[in-house]
Write an enzyme that holds these catalytic residues in place. Sequence first.
Site, PDB file in Angstrom:
ATOM      1  N   ASP A 168      16.515 -74.735  20.425  1.00 16.33           N
ATOM      2  CA  ASP A 168      17.464 -74.647  21.541  1.00 16.33           C
ATOM      3  C   ASP A 168      16.894 -75.018  22.917  1.00 16.33           C
ATOM      4  OD1 ASP A 168      18.902 -73.680  19.430  1.00 16.33           O
ATOM      5  OD2 ASP A 168      19.363 -71.731  20.317  1.00 16.33           O
ATOM      6  N   LYS A 173      24.144 -74.928  15.351  1.00 16.43           N
ATOM      7  CA  LYS A 173      24.466 -73.555  14.976  1.00 16.43           C
ATOM      8  C   LYS A 173      25.406 -72.943  16.013  1.00 16.43           C
ATOM      9  CE  LYS A 173      20.241 -71.720  17.150  1.00 16.43           C
ATOM     10  NZ  LYS A 173      20.857 -70.810  18.141  1.00 16.43           N
ATOM     11  N   CYS A 208      16.787 -66.415  19.736  1.00 16.46           N
ATOM     12  CA  CYS A 208      16.885 -67.460  18.709  1.00 16.46           C
ATOM     13  C   CYS A 208      15.547 -67.778  18.048  1.00 16.46           C
ATOM     14  CB  CYS A 208      17.523 -68.709  19.306  1.00 16.46           C
ATOM     15  SG  CYS A 208      19.225 -68.392  19.864  1.00 16.46           S
TER      16      CYS A 208
END
Length: 279
Positions: A30, A149, A194
């Site tokens: 991310d 995601k 994450c």
Amino acid sequence: MVSPCWLSTITFILLLDLTCTRQIALLIIDVQNCFLPGGSLAVTEGDQVIPVINNIRSEYKADISLVVLSQDWHCSDHISFASQHKGANQVIQLSYDKSGSLCDENNSCTEVAYNLTQHLWPDHCVINTPSANFSHNLTHEPSDLVVRKGYNCKVDSYSAFYDNGGFRHTELHDKLKEAGIDALIITGLARDYCVYYTAMDSKTLGYETYVVLDATRPVTKETGDSAVADMKSKGIQIIESPDVVGVIAQLTSDAKCLNSTSILMISIILCLFKCLIGM
């Protein structure tokens, strides 16, 4: 007809060669505009992970079999957005039925199977917006695998492997197995969410798991420290970027297995000897 001694030797060679093959993947979690300075959910010093990650992938390009970039990919009315819960506390409870469907005004849920704690966030990483794009400073090559995601509007997804309820999985595990990956070096944002959940799932799925601490940053120091302590307790290796050279050397060490050519030569000699003795 192939003699039994030749068959056994060929099997021996193949098994040893498979055992000796160690495939490493670099996971970049991310590193998107929404989580960088100026983004709607900026992680403090988030941009400082980028040169560290770029250096790891360039320095060890020959040793890394696969580079994976995960990408938060949310619909504009995502369940995790505070804008969708006016007047709610920062943390709420969500209920789901056994199929993983949210219990709400459209689904009365005769039986609640799962209760999830949901932290509410500012709107971020909305599908097809600049916020969701990877940083232009992050090295990104055509061969990289991109795993999206969080696109299910009704459940959040911190891990690059599963959504938060574990209801559905991404393609990541399947792609790693297809590539023969057995060790993961994990970097990115954020350390306490994450990165943490991806590392925990990685370990549970049986991968040798390393988190590069200086290639991550936390949302808060407190939750970051707690995540690191928990990862260590679960057997996840916490390292710094200068340690990667040693990890790579250990994973690819000739001391762990003989070179395949040497195995072949030795096996042929042993096979000939065995077959000659048996004649």
